[in-house]
Design a protein around this motif. Sequence first.
Motif, PDB file in Angstrom:
ATOM      1  N   GLU A  81       0.856  -1.178   0.000  1.00 26.97           N
ATOM      2  CA  GLU A  81       0.000   0.000   0.000  1.00 26.97           C
ATOM      3  C   GLU A  81       0.890   1.225   0.000  1.00 26.97           C
ATOM      4  OE1 GLU A  81      -2.280   1.101   3.663  1.00 26.97           O
ATOM      5  OE2 GLU A  81      -1.382  -0.700   4.486  1.00 26.97           O
ATOM      6  N   VAL A  82       0.416   2.278  -0.645  1.00 27.55           N
ATOM      7  CA  VAL A  82       1.167   3.523  -0.671  1.00 27.55           C
ATOM      8  C   VAL A  82       0.738   4.352   0.531  1.00 27.55           C
ATOM      9  CG1 VAL A  82       1.622   5.662  -1.935  1.00 27.55           C
ATOM     10  CG2 VAL A  82       1.479   3.482  -3.168  1.00 27.55           C
ATOM     11  N   VAL A  83       1.729   4.792   1.294  1.00 28.47           N
ATOM     12  CA  VAL A  83       1.505   5.633   2.465  1.00 28.47           C
ATOM     13  C   VAL A  83       2.505   6.772   2.401  1.00 28.47           C
ATOM     14  CG1 VAL A  83       0.656   3.712   3.899  1.00 28.47           C
ATOM     15  CG2 VAL A  83       3.084   4.303   3.947  1.00 28.47           C
ATOM     16  N   LEU A  84       2.308   7.776   3.237  1.00 30.28           N
ATOM     17  CA  LEU A  84       3.307   8.832   3.349  1.00 30.28           C
ATOM     18  C   LEU A  84       4.428   8.323   4.247  1.00 30.28           C
ATOM     19  CD1 LEU A  84       1.029  11.989   3.531  1.00 30.28           C
ATOM     20  CD2 LEU A  84       2.266  11.059   1.564  1.00 30.28           C
ATOM     21  N   LEU A  85       5.630   8.783   3.995  1.00 35.14           N
ATOM     22  CA  LEU A  85       6.825   8.254   4.667  1.00 35.14           C
ATOM     23  C   LEU A  85       6.756   8.302   6.194  1.00 35.14           C
ATOM     24  CD1 LEU A  85       9.551   6.929   4.379  1.00 35.14           C
ATOM     25  CD2 LEU A  85      10.559   9.181   3.932  1.00 35.14           C
ATOM     26  N   GLY A 113       9.216   1.534  13.217  1.00 38.33           N
ATOM     27  CA  GLY A 113       9.883   1.978  14.433  1.00 38.33           C
ATOM     28  C   GLY A 113      11.048   2.924  14.195  1.00 38.33           C
ATOM     29  N   VAL A 114      11.028   3.632  13.073  1.00 38.50           N
ATOM     30  CA  VAL A 114      12.101   4.589  12.750  1.00 38.50           C
ATOM     31  C   VAL A 114      11.680   5.963  13.243  1.00 38.50           C
ATOM     32  CG1 VAL A 114      13.398   5.695  10.886  1.00 38.50           C
ATOM     33  CG2 VAL A 114      12.775   3.267  10.718  1.00 38.50           C
ATOM     34  N   LYS A 115      12.511   6.583  14.072  1.00 36.54           N
ATOM     35  CA  LYS A 115      12.225   7.928  14.572  1.00 36.54           C
ATOM     36  C   LYS A 115      12.735   8.939  13.554  1.00 36.54           C
ATOM     37  CE  LYS A 115      11.257   6.770  19.067  1.00 36.54           C
ATOM     38  NZ  LYS A 115       9.988   6.124  19.002  1.00 36.54           N
ATOM     39  N   SER A 116      11.930   9.974  13.280  1.00 38.05           N
ATOM     40  CA  SER A 116      12.337  11.015  12.340  1.00 38.05           C
ATOM     41  C   SER A 116      11.558  12.285  12.626  1.00 38.05           C
ATOM     42  CB  SER A 116      12.084  10.570  10.901  1.00 38.05           C
ATOM     43  OG  SER A 116      10.693  10.527  10.644  1.00 38.05           O
ATOM     44  N   GLU A 145       9.943  17.239   7.579  1.00 39.85           N
ATOM     45  CA  GLU A 145      10.834  17.191   6.418  1.00 39.85           C
ATOM     46  C   GLU A 145      10.433  16.128   5.398  1.00 39.85           C
ATOM     47  OE1 GLU A 145      13.043  19.459   9.453  1.00 39.85           O
ATOM     48  OE2 GLU A 145      11.805  17.678   9.514  1.00 39.85           O
ATOM     49  N   ILE A 146       9.681  15.138   5.819  1.00 37.73           N
ATOM     50  CA  ILE A 146       9.326  14.038   4.909  1.00 37.73           C
ATOM     51  C   ILE A 146       7.827  13.892   4.739  1.00 37.73           C
ATOM     52  CG2 ILE A 146      11.452  12.746   5.351  1.00 37.73           C
ATOM     53  CD1 ILE A 146       9.797  11.008   7.331  1.00 37.73           C
TER      54      ILE A 146
END
Length: 153
Positions: free
Chosen positions: A22-26, A34-37, A41-42
Amino acid sequence: SGKTAAEGASAEGVEKVLYVGEVVLLPEAFRRRGVKSYAEEIAQTAVLYTTDGEIVPLVPDWRGRAFFQDERLRDRPVELVVNRRPGVPWISVLSIYLQDEKGKRAVVDYWCDVCSIPMYEIKDCECCQGPIRLRYRNLPLPKDARPAKPAAK
């Protein structure tokens, strides 16, 4: 021909590949993994989140741009036929397959009922400048697209 070596090599090794997910926003894809960002910016980066959890960014070109513009195409099961280039993590979307209102696989594009021409992003008709609509057509997947390899675990 005046092309640089890099331009001449750009078409070599390009494969037509079928991805499922499925296409999602980053920010959502990162949250799932579980990636912190910093989401600001994305926030507008559309990615394919594959069924095996791989995050594959989409090129916002003539076809992939629709995912950046039209939220109706995101956050739902999708099959994408894409061009995959060696050494480039982004994929270029060729065809978008979603389920129509009856649950059948359908290729989607945008359509002008007046001019009977397809388009691939949300905008007024290129011909009459009138409105366009999201169109579903029940077509099979192309036979020349190989299934994507599962992501390395």
